[in-house]
Design an enzyme around this catalytic site. Structure first.
Site, PDB file in Angstrom:
ATOM      1  N   LYS A 100      -8.784 -51.905  16.663  1.00 41.65           N
ATOM      2  CA  LYS A 100     -10.073 -51.958  17.365  1.00 41.65           C
ATOM      3  C   LYS A 100     -10.436 -53.371  17.846  1.00 41.65           C
ATOM      4  CE  LYS A 100     -11.655 -47.606  16.955  1.00 41.65           C
ATOM      5  NZ  LYS A 100     -11.192 -47.022  15.731  1.00 41.65           N
ATOM      6  N   GLU A 122     -21.408 -48.353  19.126  1.00 44.64           N
ATOM      7  CA  GLU A 122     -21.439 -47.186  18.259  1.00 44.64           C
ATOM      8  C   GLU A 122     -20.254 -47.294  17.308  1.00 44.64           C
ATOM      9  OE1 GLU A 122     -19.763 -47.300  21.013  1.00 44.64           O
ATOM     10  OE2 GLU A 122     -17.846 -46.492  20.331  1.00 44.64           O
ATOM     11  N   SER A 389      -2.078 -47.660  13.278  1.00 44.94           N
ATOM     12  CA  SER A 389      -3.280 -48.198  13.924  1.00 44.94           C
ATOM     13  C   SER A 389      -4.194 -48.964  12.967  1.00 44.94           C
ATOM     14  CB  SER A 389      -4.066 -47.077  14.602  1.00 44.94           C
ATOM     15  OG  SER A 389      -4.327 -46.022  13.690  1.00 44.94           O
TER      16      SER A 389
HETATM   17  C1  LIG Z   1     -10.888 -45.708  15.400  1.00 47.43           C
HETATM   18  C2  LIG Z   1      -9.535 -45.521  14.868  1.00 47.43           C
HETATM   19  C3  LIG Z   1      -8.634 -44.586  15.431  1.00 47.43           C
HETATM   20  C4  LIG Z   1      -9.024 -43.621  16.518  1.00 47.43           C
HETATM   21  O1  LIG Z   1      -9.420 -44.201  17.709  1.00 47.43           O
HETATM   22  P1  LIG Z   1      -8.489 -44.239  19.004  1.00 47.43           P
HETATM   23  O2  LIG Z   1      -9.402 -44.737  20.056  1.00 47.43           O
HETATM   24  O3  LIG Z   1      -8.024 -42.840  19.258  1.00 47.43           O
HETATM   25  O4  LIG Z   1      -7.370 -45.151  18.726  1.00 47.43           O
HETATM   26  C5  LIG Z   1      -7.346 -44.544  14.946  1.00 47.43           C
HETATM   27  N1  LIG Z   1      -6.937 -45.341  13.928  1.00 47.43           N
HETATM   28  C6  LIG Z   1      -7.777 -46.233  13.352  1.00 47.43           C
HETATM   29  C7  LIG Z   1      -7.265 -47.061  12.227  1.00 47.43           C
HETATM   30  C8  LIG Z   1      -9.098 -46.354  13.789  1.00 47.43           C
HETATM   31  O5  LIG Z   1      -9.907 -47.237  13.205  1.00 47.43           O
END
Ligand SMILES: *Cc1c(COP(=O)(O)O)cnc(C)c1O
Length: 405
Positions: A100, A122, A389
């Site tokens: 993020k 948000e 992610s």
């Molecule tokens: C917010 C989040 C997501 C989902 O958001 P995307 O916009 O689809 O990437 C995925 N993995 C993590 C660790 C997140 O914090």
């Protein structure tokens, strides 16, 4: 950072001038937001062509956020699954623990350039709120985060982090008390305070230019992964896998590979307790075309257009709509979309923790569940890159409540 190994996809032509990806995307907002969005679009595209802005962004991504992240060969997971060779793109190692911050950094630098002094956002699971509060603190900007009251309870740790960073956190008590209501409230604030306030939306969703802008701030994931796999293996991967909430980490990984048709793309949605109404958040399983919060895309809604309740073990994937570019990629069969259930996700989370010494976020564990499904069906000379992610620290209490450790 050099992006020289990255191809420039011909589909860079998308979205079109009005933010459309075929029938998806666009700008469906009240009249009062048309002007601020146009201003944001103009300034964003100017900044993209400004080497000074790009240098500043790369400086902070490197020195503050910790880029580039490693592309890590998951040797024990590969041996265990007896199939394709598995690499993990380690976005979990970034400052604040998820991808993020790539987007928060980009948008806040843009806000600074536009002379804004206040940032609003948000947040669902709180990762985008924490990343935004972090960058706002670092640049000395005022910061307000909108978060559903229920999410505040589920993600109490992240609420405290945001407060420590000096952000004001507003719990929203309307409706389901989750992400959708938080977005509504952030948009309301923006309309009122737009002269000095920037709305830093957290995913590749919403009114134009957000989907294209967020994608471009996140494409650094795919640009690096492409360069790294060429260095480490001398060839492109066979399959990319990423979880899909709004879709920003997935499109960030996929985008620099779109033109390389031999690379398969797999997005993984939240299958929750199985594909039955209100028990999941897999928009491509049972969703339909509609407009929600500024854009046209696939949405979980009933026959009257009422937004359905969603469920996922992971708050970050628990949203009724998906980014418009993913809908377009799916129509054109350039990307495939599957889902992982809560049970598969928890099992994948534990497996990666114990085999690789990496505790993944529950969102990212959806991608790992798909790796566990796909890798054994592939041959040992094939390559998978899965996007990790985020890290799982925020989720350990929830996991401990669900499985016997
Ligand atoms: C917010 C989040 C997501 C989902 O958001 P995307 O916009 O689809 O990437 C995925 N993995 C993590 C660790 C997140 O914090």
């Amino acid at each position: 950072m050099s992006n020289t190994a990255a191809a420039t996809p011909a589909s860079e032509a998308l979205p079109d001038q009005n933010g459309h990806f075929g029938p998806y995307g666009g700008r469906y907002v009240p009249e009062t937001l048309m002007h601020p969005l146009q201003e944001l679009e103009d300034e964003y595209f100017r900044s993209q062509k400004d080497p000074e802005f790009q240098n500043e962004l790369q400086y902070y991504l490197r020195e503050f956020c910790g880029r580039p992240t490693p592309l890590y060969y998951a040797e024990r997971l590969t041996k265990d699954l007896e199939g394709a060779k598995i690499y993990l793109k380690r976005e979990d190692l970034l400052h604040t623990g998820a991808h993020k911050i790539n987007n928060s950094m980009g948008q806040i630098l843009l806000a600074k350039r536009m002379g804004k002094t206040r940032i609003i956002a948000e947040t669902g699971a709180g990762q985008h709120g924490v990343a935004t509060a972090t960058v706002a603190a670092m640049f000395g900007m005022e910061c307000t985060i909108y978060m559903g009251e229920l999410d505040c309870e589920r993600q109490a740790l992240n609420v405290l982090r945001m407060k420590m960073l000096g952000a004001e956190v507003h719990p929203i008590t309307a409706g389901q008390r989750t992400l959708k209501e938080a977005v509504n409230e952030a948009m309301r604030d923006w309309v009122t305070n737009v002269r000095h306030t920037h709305y830093a939306l957290g995913t590749a969703y919403g009114a134009h230019p957000y989907p294209v802008m967020v994608r471009n701030f996140q494409r650094v994931i795919g640009d690096e992964a492409r360069r790294q796999i060429l260095e480490q293996e001398g060839r492109l991967p066979n399959l990319l896998i990423a979880c899909v909430g709004g879709g920003s980490n997935a499109i960030g990984l996929f985008y620099p590979f779109l033109e390389a048709k031999e690379v398969s793309l797999l997005g993984v949605e939240a299958g929750g307790e199985g594909i039955q109404p209100e028990r999941h958040a897999a928009r491509f399983q049972g969703g339909s075309l509609g407009v929600l919060q500024g854009t046209r895309s696939y949405i979980l809604q009933d026959e009257h257009g009422q937004i359905q309740l969603t469920h996922s073990v992971s708050a970050g994937l628990d949203y009724a709509a998906v980014g418009p570019e993913h809908a377009w990629l799916r129509d054109h069969q350039r990307a495939e979309y599957d889902y992982a259930t809560d049970a598969q996700t928890l099992a994948a989370c534990l497996k990666l923790s114990r085999l690789e010494g990496i505790i993944p976020a529950l969102e990212s564990s959806h991608a790992i569940a798909a790796v566990i499904d796909r890798a054994p069906k592939m041959s040992p000379d094939e390559l998978i890159i899965a996007n990790l992610s985020g890290r799982g620290d925020k989720d350990v209490q929830q996991i401990a409540d669900k499985i016997d450790l």
